[in-house]
Design an enzyme around this catalytic site. Structure first.
Site, mmCIF file in Angstrom:
data_model
loop_
_atom_site.group_PDB
_atom_site.id
_atom_site.type_symbol
_atom_site.label_atom_id
_atom_site.label_comp_id
_atom_site.label_asym_id
_atom_site.label_seq_id
_atom_site.Cartn_x
_atom_site.Cartn_y
_atom_site.Cartn_z
ATOM 1 N N MET A 41 0.853 -1.189 0.000
ATOM 2 C CA MET A 41 0.000 0.000 0.000
ATOM 3 C C MET A 41 0.886 1.235 0.000
ATOM 4 O O MET A 41 0.506 2.293 0.534
ATOM 5 C CB MET A 41 -0.924 -0.011 1.222
ATOM 6 C CG MET A 41 -1.907 -1.174 1.171
ATOM 7 S SD MET A 41 -3.442 -0.869 2.065
ATOM 8 C CE MET A 41 -2.836 -0.697 3.714
ATOM 9 N N ALA A 43 4.022 3.694 1.145
ATOM 10 C CA ALA A 43 4.712 3.960 2.420
ATOM 11 C C ALA A 43 5.837 2.936 2.606
ATOM 12 O O ALA A 43 5.931 2.257 3.634
ATOM 13 C CB ALA A 43 3.724 3.937 3.581
ATOM 14 N N ALA A 46 12.087 -0.648 4.701
ATOM 15 C CA ALA A 46 13.037 -1.732 4.443
ATOM 16 C C ALA A 46 12.365 -3.117 4.424
ATOM 17 O O ALA A 46 12.842 -4.034 3.755
ATOM 18 C CB ALA A 46 14.149 -1.703 5.478
ATOM 19 N N HIS A 48 9.431 -3.826 3.097
ATOM 20 C CA HIS A 48 8.950 -4.032 1.715
ATOM 21 C C HIS A 48 10.121 -4.368 0.792
ATOM 22 O O HIS A 48 10.007 -5.224 -0.094
ATOM 23 C CB HIS A 48 8.280 -2.755 1.181
ATOM 24 C CG HIS A 48 7.021 -2.382 1.875
ATOM 25 N ND1 HIS A 48 6.878 -1.212 2.573
ATOM 26 C CD2 HIS A 48 5.826 -3.020 1.976
ATOM 27 C CE1 HIS A 48 5.647 -1.132 3.068
ATOM 28 N NE2 HIS A 48 4.997 -2.210 2.722
ATOM 29 N N ASP A 161 2.545 -9.750 8.830
ATOM 30 C CA ASP A 161 1.088 -9.905 8.736
ATOM 31 C C ASP A 161 0.819 -11.391 8.480
ATOM 32 O O ASP A 161 0.381 -11.786 7.386
ATOM 33 C CB ASP A 161 0.545 -9.040 7.593
ATOM 34 C CG ASP A 161 0.778 -7.569 7.857
ATOM 35 O OD1 ASP A 161 0.332 -7.074 8.895
ATOM 36 O OD2 ASP A 161 1.466 -6.904 7.044
ATOM 37 N N GLN A 164 -2.653 -12.567 7.501
ATOM 38 C CA GLN A 164 -2.916 -12.187 6.102
ATOM 39 C C GLN A 164 -2.232 -13.176 5.145
ATOM 40 O O GLN A 164 -2.822 -13.600 4.142
ATOM 41 C CB GLN A 164 -2.407 -10.770 5.862
ATOM 42 C CG GLN A 164 -2.385 -10.349 4.398
ATOM 43 C CD GLN A 164 -1.991 -8.897 4.218
ATOM 44 O OE1 GLN A 164 -2.800 -8.014 4.409
ATOM 45 N NE2 GLN A 164 -0.764 -8.632 3.818
ATOM 46 N N MET A 195 9.281 -3.737 11.353
ATOM 47 C CA MET A 195 9.070 -2.593 10.455
ATOM 48 C C MET A 195 7.614 -2.570 9.978
ATOM 49 O O MET A 195 7.053 -3.612 9.629
ATOM 50 C CB MET A 195 10.011 -2.704 9.267
ATOM 51 C CG MET A 195 11.443 -2.576 9.695
ATOM 52 S SD MET A 195 12.365 -1.610 8.529
ATOM 53 C CE MET A 195 13.962 -1.661 9.326
ATOM 54 N N SER A 197 4.617 0.446 8.122
ATOM 55 C CA SER A 197 4.309 1.809 7.700
ATOM 56 C C SER A 197 3.691 2.577 8.856
ATOM 57 O O SER A 197 3.828 3.793 8.958
ATOM 58 C CB SER A 197 3.341 1.797 6.529
ATOM 59 O OG SER A 197 3.844 0.941 5.536
HETATM 60 O O1 PAF Z 1 -0.167 -5.872 3.458
HETATM 61 C C1 PAF Z 1 -0.598 -4.897 2.804
HETATM 62 O O2 PAF Z 1 0.082 -3.896 2.624
HETATM 63 C C2 PAF Z 1 -2.001 -4.946 2.229
HETATM 64 O O3 PAF Z 1 -2.863 -5.610 3.078
HETATM 65 C C3 PAF Z 1 -2.050 -5.557 0.807
HETATM 66 C C4 PAF Z 1 -1.656 -7.011 0.828
HETATM 67 C C5 PAF Z 1 -1.134 -4.784 -0.116
HETATM 68 C C6 PAF Z 1 -3.474 -5.467 0.245
HETATM 69 O O4 PAF Z 1 -3.911 -4.157 0.139
#
Ligand code: PAF
Length: 291
Positions: A41, A43, A46, A48, A161, A164, A195, A197
Site C-alpha cells: 500500500m 509507504a 526496508a 517491503h 502480517d 494475512q 518494520m 508503515s
Molecule cells: O499488506 C498490505 O500492505 C495490504 O494488506 C495488501 C496485501 C497490499 C493489500 O492491500
C-alpha cells in the site's frame, strides 16, 4: 541508480492502469520471463524492500503494486492519514530492482458499480478478524484483483502480517489461482520493532515503548517452551507486562497453531505467538514462531 534519478525513466517504471500493466507482463512472457508480484500500500520501508529482494531471487521480473486499498480500512481508521508518497515509494522500489510499479487509481480497482466481495472463513475467525470487521474481505478482494490483473507466477507477502499471509494462501488454493504464495521473514529495527508503515504514527516517546512488544512476545514464547501447559497464563502475564510498559491497550495476545491459527492451551509445535497493541495513533501487530 541513474535510472532512478531520471524523471522520465521513473515514469516508464510506473503502470497507471491494467492495460499498461498487462502490456508489460505480456512482453516479459513473450521473452519467457517469470514474474513476481509484491503487493503493497506504498509507504515503502526496508521490510517491503526485503520482499522485493526475495521476489527477485525467485523470478526474472518483479512488479510491486502500490495501492492504498480503502475497503480494508476500518471505520475508525483514518484512511486519508495513511502515509504514502508515490515519488519516494517508486524511487525506493526501483532502487532495489523492481521492474514495474503498478499504481492504479481507485476507479481502476473499484469502478462504479463494483459489487464483488471475496470472503474467507476459518482463518479469519480469530486474531485481527473479529476486531477489524470487513478488513480481510477488503484485503482478499483487492489481492484477487491484483492477481488477476498481473497473473504472476509468485506473490510475496511478509510474515509480519502472518494471518494475512495464511488467508491469501487459502484464497489461492480455494480459487485455484495459479500463483505460489511466498512468505518472507519480518524485518526488524535494531531494537527489535517490526518494520511497519504505521510506525510513522509513533511519537518519540511511543517509539521507545514500541519494541517492548517484541521483547515481551519473546519472553512469553520462552516461558511456554519450558511450561507447555501454561499458554493462557503466559499470555495473561504478557498482557499485564505490556500495559505496565506503557501500551494503552492490548487487543490480543494469543498462542495459536502456526497453520490453522487455532488457539492453543498447551504448546505443541508448530505454534506462533501473536500480539496486537494500541499505542497513541498506532495499532501495532507482531508475531513470532515459538521454537
Ligand atoms: O499488506 C498490505 O500492505 C495490504 O494488506 C495488501 C496485501 C497490499 C493489500 O492491500
Amino acid at each position: 541508480m541513474s535510472k532512478v534519478g531520471n524523471p522520465s525513466l521513473m515514469t516508464q517504471m510506473i503502470a497507471r492502469d491494467v492495460l499498461e500493466l498487462r502490456r508489460a507482463v505480456a512482453e516479459w512472457r513473450q521473452k519467457g520471463h517469470t514474474v513476481a508480484l509484491v503487493p503493497t500500500m506504498g509507504a515503502i520501508h526496508a521490510g517491503h524492500l526485503s520482499l522485493i529482494s526475495k521476489a527477485k531471487s525467485l523470478c526474472d521480473r518483479v512488479i510491486a503494486s502500490a495501492f492504498v486499498n480503502p475497503t480494508q480500512f476500518d471505520e475508525n481508521e483514518d484512511l486519508n492519514a495513511y502515509p504514502a508518497n508515490e515519488e519516494e515509494d517508486v524511487r525506493a522500489l526501483v532502487s532495489v530492482g523492481t521492474n514495474l510499479v503498478f499504481c492504479p487509481n481507485r476507479k481502476d480497482i473499484y469502478p462504479e458499480g463494483f459489487s464483488t466481495v471475496i470472503s474467507i472463513s476459518g482463518l479469519t475467525s480469530g486474531l485481527c478478524g473479529p476486531l477489524r470487521p470487513g478488513h480481510f474481505d477488503g484485503v482478499v478482494t483487492v489481492v484477487t484483483k491484483l492477481f488477476l490483473q498481473s497473473l504472476p507466477d509468485i506473490a510475496v507477502f511478509g510474515e509480519k502480517d502472518y494471518q494475512q499471509l495464511l488467508v491469501i494462501r487459502q484464497l489461492a488454493k480455494d480459487l485455484n489461482i495459479p500463483v505460489d504464495i511466498v512468505g518472507a521473514p519480518t524485518v526488524r529495527e535494531e531494537d527489535g520493532l517490526a518494520m511497519s508503515s504505521r510506525n510513522r504514527y509513533l511519537s518519540e516517546k511511543e517509539r521507545v515503548i514500541a519494541p517492548e512488544l517484541y521483547r515481551i512476545l519473546k519472553m512469553a514464547a520462552e516461558r511456554v517452551i519450558v511450561r507447555p501447559n501454561d499458554c493462557e497464563l503466559s499470555c495473561r502475564n504478557a498482557r499485564a507486562e505490556l500495559l505496565e510498559n506503557g501500551f494503552e491497550a492490548v487487543d490480543y495476545i494469543n498462542i495459536c497453531h502456526a497453520e490453522t491459527l487455532e488457539p492453543l492451551t498447551a504448546y505443541k509445535p508448530p505454534a506462533r505467538i501473536f500480539g496486537a497493541v494500541r499505542l497513541g495513533k498506532a495499532r501495532l501487530i507482531d508475531n513470532i514462531l515459538i521454537s
